[in-house]
Every structure is written in C-alpha cells, then in structure tokens.
Design an enzyme around this catalytic site. Sequence first.
Site, PDB file in Angstrom:
ATOM      1  N   GLY A 251       0.825  -1.198   0.000  1.00 15.93           N
ATOM      2  CA  GLY A 251       0.000   0.000   0.000  1.00 15.93           C
ATOM      3  C   GLY A 251       0.860   1.248   0.000  1.00 15.93           C
ATOM      4  O   GLY A 251       2.037   1.215   0.333  1.00 15.93           O
ATOM      5  N   CYS A 252       0.263   2.370  -0.387  1.00 20.55           N
ATOM      6  CA  CYS A 252       1.028   3.619  -0.494  1.00 20.55           C
ATOM      7  C   CYS A 252       1.548   4.082   0.856  1.00 20.55           C
ATOM      8  O   CYS A 252       2.755   4.299   1.034  1.00 20.55           O
ATOM      9  CB  CYS A 252       0.184   4.710  -1.165  1.00 20.55           C
ATOM     10  SG  CYS A 252      -1.481   4.898  -0.514  1.00 20.55           S
ATOM     11  N   TYR A 253       0.641   4.221   1.829  1.00 21.31           N
ATOM     12  CA  TYR A 253       1.099   4.623   3.164  1.00 21.31           C
ATOM     13  C   TYR A 253       2.065   3.585   3.738  1.00 21.31           C
ATOM     14  O   TYR A 253       3.058   3.922   4.384  1.00 21.31           O
ATOM     15  CB  TYR A 253      -0.092   4.796   4.108  1.00 21.31           C
ATOM     16  CG  TYR A 253      -0.686   6.176   4.103  1.00 21.31           C
ATOM     17  CD1 TYR A 253       0.094   7.293   4.369  1.00 21.31           C
ATOM     18  CD2 TYR A 253      -2.041   6.370   3.862  1.00 21.31           C
ATOM     19  CE1 TYR A 253      -0.462   8.573   4.379  1.00 21.31           C
ATOM     20  CE2 TYR A 253      -2.604   7.653   3.876  1.00 21.31           C
ATOM     21  CZ  TYR A 253      -1.800   8.746   4.129  1.00 21.31           C
ATOM     22  OH  TYR A 253      -2.345  10.000   4.147  1.00 21.31           O
TER      23      TYR A 253
END
Lengths: 345, 345, 345, 345
Positions: D149-151
Amino acid sequence: MLNVGILGATGYAGEELVRLLANHKEVKIKKIVSKAYEGKKYSHSYRNFVGLNDYICEGLNWNTITKGIDLLFSALPYGVLMENLTEDMMRDIKIIDIGVDYRFMNKDEYSKFYGKEHKSMELTEQFVYGLSEWNIEKIKKAKYLANPGCYATAMQLALLPLIKENIIGEDIIVDGKCGLSGGGRTLTLGTHFVEGNESIKAYKINNHPHSQEVKKGVEFFLDKKIKLTFTPHIIPMQRGMLITVYTELIKDIEYDNVKEIYEKYYRDKQFIQILDKGIYVESKWVKNSNLCHINFEINKENNKLIIIAAIDNLIKGAAGQAIQNMNIMNGYDESTGLSYVPTCI
Amino acid sequence: MLNVGILGATGYAGEELVRLLANHKEVKIKKIVSKAYEGKKYSHSYRNFVGLNDYICEGLNWNTITKGIDLLFSALPYGVLMENLTEDMMRDIKIIDIGVDYRFMNKDEYSKFYGKEHKSMELTEQFVYGLSEWNIEKIKKAKYLANPGCYATAMQLALLPLIKENIIGEDIIVDGKCGLSGGGRTLTLGTHFVEGNESIKAYKINNHPHSQEVKKGVEFFLDKKIKLTFTPHIIPMQRGMLITVYTELIKDIEYDNVKEIYEKYYRDKQFIQILDKGIYVESKWVKNSNLCHINFEINKENNKLIIIAAIDNLIKGAAGQAIQNMNIMNGYDESTGLSYVPTCI
Amino acid sequence: MLNVGILGATGYAGEELVRLLANHKEVKIKKIVSKAYEGKKYSHSYRNFVGLNDYICEGLNWNTITKGIDLLFSALPYGVLMENLTEDMMRDIKIIDIGVDYRFMNKDEYSKFYGKEHKSMELTEQFVYGLSEWNIEKIKKAKYLANPGCYATAMQLALLPLIKENIIGEDIIVDGKCGLSGGGRTLTLGTHFVEGNESIKAYKINNHPHSQEVKKGVEFFLDKKIKLTFTPHIIPMQRGMLITVYTELIKDIEYDNVKEIYEKYYRDKQFIQILDKGIYVESKWVKNSNLCHINFEINKENNKLIIIAAIDNLIKGAAGQAIQNMNIMNGYDESTGLSYVPTCI
Amino acid sequence: MLNVGILGATGYAGEELVRLLANHKEVKIKKIVSKAYEGKKYSHSYRNFVGLNDYICEGLNWNTITKGIDLLFSALPYGVLMENLTEDMMRDIKIIDIGVDYRFMNKDEYSKFYGKEHKSMELTEQFVYGLSEWNIEKIKKAKYLANPGCYATAMQLALLPLIKENIIGEDIIVDGKCGLSGGGRTLTLGTHFVEGNESIKAYKINNHPHSQEVKKGVEFFLDKKIKLTFTPHIIPMQRGMLITVYTELIKDIEYDNVKEIYEKYYRDKQFIQILDKGIYVESKWVKNSNLCHINFEINKENNKLIIIAAIDNLIKGAAGQAIQNMNIMNGYDESTGLSYVPTCI
C-alpha cells in the site's frame, strides 16, 4: 461607537480585521495606517473594498498614532511594535496586539525565536493573554491585550480541558496543518502559487514559537508543565488550520468521559463545538468564522487519545478572536460582528 | 418577520440561501425541505451549521408545502418545480424560483435545452424576471419571481447599458469562466477533484441555456435582438464567475463615453461597481458577496469594445440576487442581509 | 552526443528543459548557467534533481559561454540575450532562444511591448522561427532558432490551416487562459498562492506581445493579414493553456469540411491531435507533454467557427517545442525525448 | 518483450500503470480489461491517450484472462481478485497485485478492515510482499507479488532502518497526508472538487488497513513488534503523500548517527534519497516519480526522533513500485521505465 485604528492593515490578518470590523455595529474604523499605501485608498490594496466603505490610509507616525481613537489593533510583523511602543502611547487608548511581541515570552525566548532583542519587554506584563474562552475575567478588565497565535489557539483549546482534568500525560505531540495565508502576504518562493500548489511540507520542526507559547499558556492557566513536540505543515489551501494531537491516556477512561470533560468547559462557549462521535473534523466547516470544531478518538490498544481541532487561522486564529476580545473588553456581546455561519464552499 | 421555506436546500445555491438567510434580520426560516435528509438536522448535510441555528429537514410533500410560510424559495434542479407547481399552491404565498423552470422560455425552447416537456408553461407569465437592477418596478409588485441564471446575470449587467445606448453591434461574443460549484453538487467524473483540478475545459459550446435567456432578456428589457455566441468554461476553483465580452463598436466613442454610459445606469446601484481604467477585474474581489465588478477596454485598431465582468456565481448569480429580490418584493432595504465585504482570501 | 548549455535554467521553462533533456538519449547537458546559483548544485534550485544527475551551476560569463558546447538554449527573461549576444559568440555553436528577443519584431514593436531598445536587432534575421509543424524545412537548416511563445504556438496551430484555406474572415478573437507558471518564477503579489488561488482575471488586454507575434506569423507563413483581438487570462492552476478562438465563417461549410482541413495539415504531425466531434478539449489531457489538442464547433446561426486548442504552456509552449526543434535541427527523430504520454492527473 | 495484461486499468493506479508501461522498452501491453469500457478505446476513459498507442479494452472474462500474456497486473478494488483468482489461472502467468487482497492479512484481519470474507486466503502465502528495497531477493524469484500500500510503503521505508538498528521505541505515531487520488476514482461527496478543495480532514482514525500492513511488515522483515498509532489525512491536492513520524529515541544518538543508519540501508538504493540536514521534504519534489525523499530531526528536549518522508502515492505508492517489482522479477534493470526526473511543477 468605539473608534478604532488599525496598524498593519494590509497583511492578511489586517484585512480580515478591516473586513469584519466594517460590519461591526459598535465600531467605527477611524484610522488605517500603512506606509506603503499612505494617502491611497485601502481598496488599492484590497479591491474587495471598491465602492464600499473605503478608507484612506494614513502614513505611520508613532507620535500621533493614538489621536482620535479609543482602541488600536496592531497586526504588524514581529519586532515592529516592541521597538516603538511606549508607556506614553499606551496612556489614552486600549491596544489589541495580533502580533507576537507581547505574548508571554521573556527576553531570551524572544531572541531565540525572532533573532532580535526585545526593546520593551517590561510592557509585556501589562498585556493580558487573549485566549478568550480561558481568560475572560482578565480580558474583561484588560486595557492591553496580546492576541494568541493561530496554532497556539487551536492547541490550547484542544488541550487545556484534558490537562486540567489530569487525563493525559505530559508528553504531547501536535501535528499541525495550515493553508498558505498562515505565512502572510510577504513574497517568498515557497508561497508562489506554482511552488505551493499540489505540495505539502513540514517546516520549523522543533522550532515554531507557538510551541513555546502553548507551554507558557499551560503554565499560566493550569500551573502545569508539558513536553510538547510540534511539527507544523503547509498545505495547498488559502486558509484554514487543522491540528492532530497525540496524547497518552493516564486514566482508564471511555469516549463519553472525555466528551463530558470537553462539554464541562465548552458547553456554554458558543464558538467551540465538540462534534458527535465518528464525525470527521474538516477545516472547511469553520471557514470564514470564529468557530473551533473539536473531536477525538481513543486508541485503547496503544493507550492514546487523539484529538482533532480546526479553526480558521485568520479568524479564530487572528482577527476574529481579536474582535471577540475587543467585545469582551468593551462589554459588548461576545459574538457581536462574529455570528456568521461559516462559508464552507 | 417573514416566514420562509426552502426547497432544494442541500444543493450549493440552497446552502448559500440558508446561510445568508440565517443572518437576515427580517426573515425566519420555518421550513427546509429535503427528501434525502427528511427528519435529520440540516447540519448533517452542511456541517458548518453544527451548533448554530440548526434546522430539522422536512420531507417533500407538495400538499402541505405552503403551510406556515409567507414565501417559498425553490432551488430545485430543472424540471421538478414545473411538474408539481399548481395555481392552488401559489395562492397563499410568494415564490422565488432560483431554478430555471419559469425563466422566459416557451415550450419548444424548454424542451430543446432540458429534454423534457414543460408541464406548467402557462404559469410562466405570472413570474417576474428578477434581474434586480433592471426590473425593480415589476419586482416590487411581484408575487412570483424567476431568479436569473448566473451567466445570464453577468451578461445582462454587462451588456444592457451598451445595447440600450446603441453603441455596440448585434453580433456579440461572450467567453465565460466559472468555478466548479456552477455544476452543482451532483457527483460526476468531471467534478471529481482529481479530474477537475489543474485543468480547464469549454463545454456546451453554442448550447448553453443562459445564452437563450440573455437573448430573451434583451428583447424583454430593450425590445432589441442580438446574435449571441457564448462559450462557457469550467476552471479549477470552487466559486466565482468571470465573463469576457467581445463587441463591435458602432459609434466612434472613447473610453470615458463608455464609462459614462455604465455610470448612468449603475451609479445608484450599490451592488454594481465600474472599476477605474486599467484595473483588472478579478473574480476573488467579489467572492462571497452580491457585488458585480465591471471594467472594459477599447481596441481601436479592431473597433472592438471588450468588457469584463465578475460575480460570485452562488450569490449575485443565485442566492444573493434571490434575497435582493425578496427584499425588494417585501419593501425591505435592498441590501438587507447582503451588505458584506467580499471575503477575497 | 550533442553537448548543450542552458541559460536561464532556474526559471520554469528552464527547469523543464533540464528535466526533459536529462532523459534525452542524444544529449549531454554540459553547462547550466545561473548567476544566483553559481557554484551550487542545480538541485538547490529544484530539489526534484536531488540524487539524480545533478549539475553544478556556472556563473554567467559571456566570453566563455560557448566553450565546450555544441548548442546553447537560452531561457532568459526578455532583454538579456539581445543585450549580450554577438556574432562572435554565434560563430561556433547553435542557439535556440526560448525567450522573446529574436521573434519577428522590429525595433519599434520591441520597444512598444518591452519598454527597452533592442540592441542587436540585426541578428534577428538569422533566427529561424521555430513553429515546428509549419517551418520544418527551414528549421532543418537552422543554426539559430527563435522558439515561439506559448500563446503564439497555440494560436497559430489552431488558425493557420483555416486562414490558409480561406474559410475564415480576417477579424479573429482569441480568448486565452493559462496557469500561473505562464507568469514565470518571479515573485509578485498576483502569483502569491493566496492571491492567485480561487480567482481568475484578464490582463494585458489588447496589449500582449504574442498577439503581435501571431500577426507576424500569419504574414510570414501565409502572406496574409489578420485583425486579432486577444485577451489572455490567468486561472488558478500551475500549468496548462487553453485558447478559445472565435472566427467568422466566410464559406458555407460543414463540420466535416473543417475537420478535413485540419487533417490535411496535421494528419502526419504526431504532436497535433484533432479530437472527435463533440469531445471537449481539456488542458489536463496534454499536461506534461508536447501535444496539442484541437477541436471546434460551428455556430450556423451566427456564422461562427469556434476553435478550442490546448497545450502545456511549458512544454509545447516552451521547452518541449525547443527540444522538438533541436531534434529537427540535428537530424534526430522529431519526437526523441518527447514521446511521453501526458500525465493528466 | 514481456506481454502484459492489466485489470482495473481505468482507476487512477491503473492509468498510471498503463501510462508508464507504454514507455517501458521491455513491455508490450497486450490486454486492457474493463467491464465499463468493453470494446471501446482506452482513450475514452483517459483522453491523454488520444492518438498515441491507444488500446481497445476487453471485457472481463476470468476464463480467458491469462491467455496471450506473461504477466498480469491487477489494480482492482478490494475483494474482486480474491473472489475470482484460482490456482488454475495462476499456473501460466506471473501476477502483480496492486490491490489489497493478498497482503499479509489473515482471514479475521481481512474481514475486520474490508467487511468481507476472504475467499482464497490460502493463496496469500504464494504472494511475495513487494517492498522492493527490503525484499529484493524474494522478489527476484517471485511468481506472484503483492504490491504494498502507499502509506505502508512510505512508513516502512522510513521506519525499518531505525527499528532494525534498535534506536527507537516500539511506540510509534504516524501522521499521514495524501492528495485526493488516494481515494480513487469512485464518486463520493468528499471527493467532489467543491467539497475537497480548500479543506483538510483526518479520517479512518485508528482504523486504516495500512497500519495493520506495517505492523505485519515489521514482523516479517525484522521479527519485531511495534505499537503503531496512525492518522491519515486528506489534503487538497491531486497526488502526493507525506508522512510525519514521531518516535521515541531509546539511544543517546546524534543527527549524524541517524543519517549513517539511513545511508547504510539506502546508499545503493537509487529511488531512496536522504536529504541534507535542514532541507524540508516536500511532496512536489517526488511528483510523478518512483522516488522517496526522507529527512528527520531530533528533539533532544523531548527525546524524539521525527522523520518526514514523501512519495508519489500513485507511483512509488502503487504503479511505479509495481513496475520496479516487475523489473526485478524479470531480470531487467530495476529502474527500467522509471528513471524520470520528478515533474515538480
């Protein structure tokens, strides 16, 4: 009518002051001071005033600045007022300083944050700290008032009830976000539209003066000390401020208990709204208003209480709270000239 | 106090209406109608109302909609009001329609632009066209009012004096630019932040209904015909509208002559400001206000008169002008509840 | 490898040039000249270059500026190059000037628009005008090239086929819209985020130099004269440009005929795309690319042909077209280093 | 050439994938699958592809989806792939899942965050976790890959070196900020331009799945446990992500020591840049690139280490890292198709 003068009226906080005071039924703006616009219409600086109650700007003359007015608002950059203010000038008028020069700091702290020696530190103790919801009795009697910083306002409103009721530890983290008006109207590369849009940055990490102001405020109001880690961020919007506060719960406490604490302190404070559980605080819902929205969540697993608070940095964080304080100082209803519904769009 | 009801209060124009009326000293909001929010607080739709004069939304019941109110504002999407409004409902109340259903068009024109048959076209002639600065005598006596479209307002305010004084030709080009609130609160890919930000597009080229409205308006007010080429654009901002009008000069005329013409018609119109020569019209200077700023330049070489006008599409272009009309209809001062300095920042 | 130098690399067009050339397989950047950043890394000015092929900026020394390079890009503000360029400096290198100093104008026109006397006007005729799609044969042989202005590029690409084919009248109106990067990196109140965001304004009405450039271009390419009324606007986005062109149809012609004309000139031009009927041109779809999107509508009633064209003002309007021209001048494939899909989001 | 197919190509991560792969010299896009655009050109969904290597979208047919391709990218919303993927489909191709379905979670965790039962949890262990800089050896041999995921990418890149070297405590606070593309292309009121612009909000407080992913990641890579308090915020920009990480220093350590630790792990990682002391991390400097910028400050008084990291949420946080992983899996140079200078403006 209260005759007021405004110093620093061409900055953003200054403009908001002029704008809001123009519709304040108890106030008459008698004097707008601006070196750059001396002799010109105020609308040359802010064209939203074209054709309305326009004003002619006066030049800055410290000798005559108090003539003809009852109250002086100062929204000057740091360092200007403290270099020029004298007991003599203070004799006949009230003063509300939206700037930073008379907010709590001692000489060393001032020099550390602003890189200048404070020239009139002895006057500081005559200035009452204007966090309206927490210092109303002193503000009622104040002749000189130091209006709180924008971040300092949001932080103290969010934290003071919790610290006072001993439910959080002294180690507090605040992550702040503010639109670009927070940096003022001065031209810098960072506030150029092309450089500021579509980007976010942290700045002044560990080194923002509002951090100092909050620590002093907690001592002043609650006689307690906190360890505050504060990181402000600039985000691509014009106005608005939101803080995310991370605290350690030191009592076994539920959501409703925290809510009761907030309500105990703010139930009768019309500008502070504690949102219902699960509702996100969003800065747009307080835009162009003197309101502060607060909400929170408990993280049981990590024993954390996370608080979110939003204000309009130029209103409750500057011009609005200054007017609120002016109202209190002069016996007007606290919300006179401030009872607008936020614009939101 | 005037008791008002609001239909379509959860759209953007509706919200602005509720927001502005909440501070209007002659008005009491008695009824907010919303199918989607029936039984819920209005602040569930717009959280800027949290803790303020919040309202409970009523469901939509055409049979009882006029009960308890003196005046009904309708800010419904096209087609809804014309399908439901009856002479019976109109008997006991005044109506101000911010929507498009009763603005000048005949059945064919309505069908062409909205793709629906108009079900109550016979009522149209009872609706007075609410371009406040040009129709005040009729508005004073009006019981039913059709509030002008946003682009149609800006265009007519800019053009009517020039057409009336016979200084421009009939071939008129208008290039319009508006923020995304102009498209309403309905969800579409084009109004998604990621799709709308950092971009501009033209749309409805040759096919925007406000073009039709302006042509009818010119006939109605001046008994003249124009050929109007209108291209609206969407630009990445929330609110604000600016039009650039290209006209052919048919008289040998100087800047000051044109200025005199504008002043002849607008000198005593507080919401219309003709800016000084050389000052750029910018939409921000009228933001959140009922003002219209106008300025122009002559291009001698090409024999053109170029006019720029800006309004806030949600205020002078919708809710604000509706309130202005309500004031006129009810004998209040025209600017009651509307005399705010634009917010600009 | 072609060794290139870049003057004015810290402006926005300069940065785009450095960025695109850094990925160009035939080019080596040998020299970045900057007075302000002399001796510093280029990434001090643009931190997107941190850790990549960073460069050390050289000071500006006109005597040695051509040493070690084959081609010099100049992206200097108006007036700097014309004051310093000499035949001597031009001997050993090629030059592509992204600035305005050698674009068509005579001495009087230059003084009128830039308020300065041109000091080396005699060199102008050695500069080939770099509208790539219309001047490729001359560009192939060019040693010195004047890169077109952003608006001038969009306007000529949209207009030249129509003027050449005699389907439109000489009276042409162009309404231009551009993001704030069009104003450059210089600090002004108008480009401050807080002043530029959420607003639109027209500026330099009747007085923009690109208007002059287009008229000269039409003469140069087609030996015809036009009457051009041009109004540029600044809109709140970083990059992107869209023009809306209003022309008079002088032939009885249908949509498909116009489309054929465009295709005749642009079918084999990879950077020019004529969109399908009914598709809106939006500036985002060409963002960060060298593409130009064009579409149009006919208004039969008013006998108008309305054309919409969009480019990225910093790419096709500046750095990208400069590289396209460099490619042509050096015999590389025209799209080398430019064949990116627009970023759009 | 590697023949690839793309599922979910009309979402934002999907579009970035198509865009970047279109310029990848080792890859041929053979199949773009979209229910909504079946039989239509891909440029109907994203007009930046008009006239370029346009593609015809296929309908979604799980039986034939692996035909003709070597590698399948899936950028589907949660829940779709896990409901349809079978061992049979996996036999002949490689898979890179940009979605969330095969990232570390067990059945209970998946249900908790996504409110659905996971239908093919047994396949999860075949998916290698694609945090490129930390799992390269396993990725080299991977046939199936779960892209982070990005975060989760930003957090792990910032934290893993510090946790591994035992200089910070287990109690970690992350304050995340992301542009609106992080919420995807689905239409919601919160992502309407008018609702999302000029505002900031926190959301999913204590309840964001990337928090879980990071805790699992720390266990997986370092066999340690952390207590993570994570608050994501949405800010008004299209793309870009910045995290502010608050950690407790458990060693008496200076700035340079921390810098050495980061350099130890990232010196030879071309996409990770540790900025010089005092330089602010800003999300724009990594825009449109696969880069991650990291910097930090020590707060001695409060014993805190504050780390700031920025990525482009759609590139290093999604499509870019997926391509980086594809490169590693297929023996290409890690940066193939990704070595662009960030666009920044």
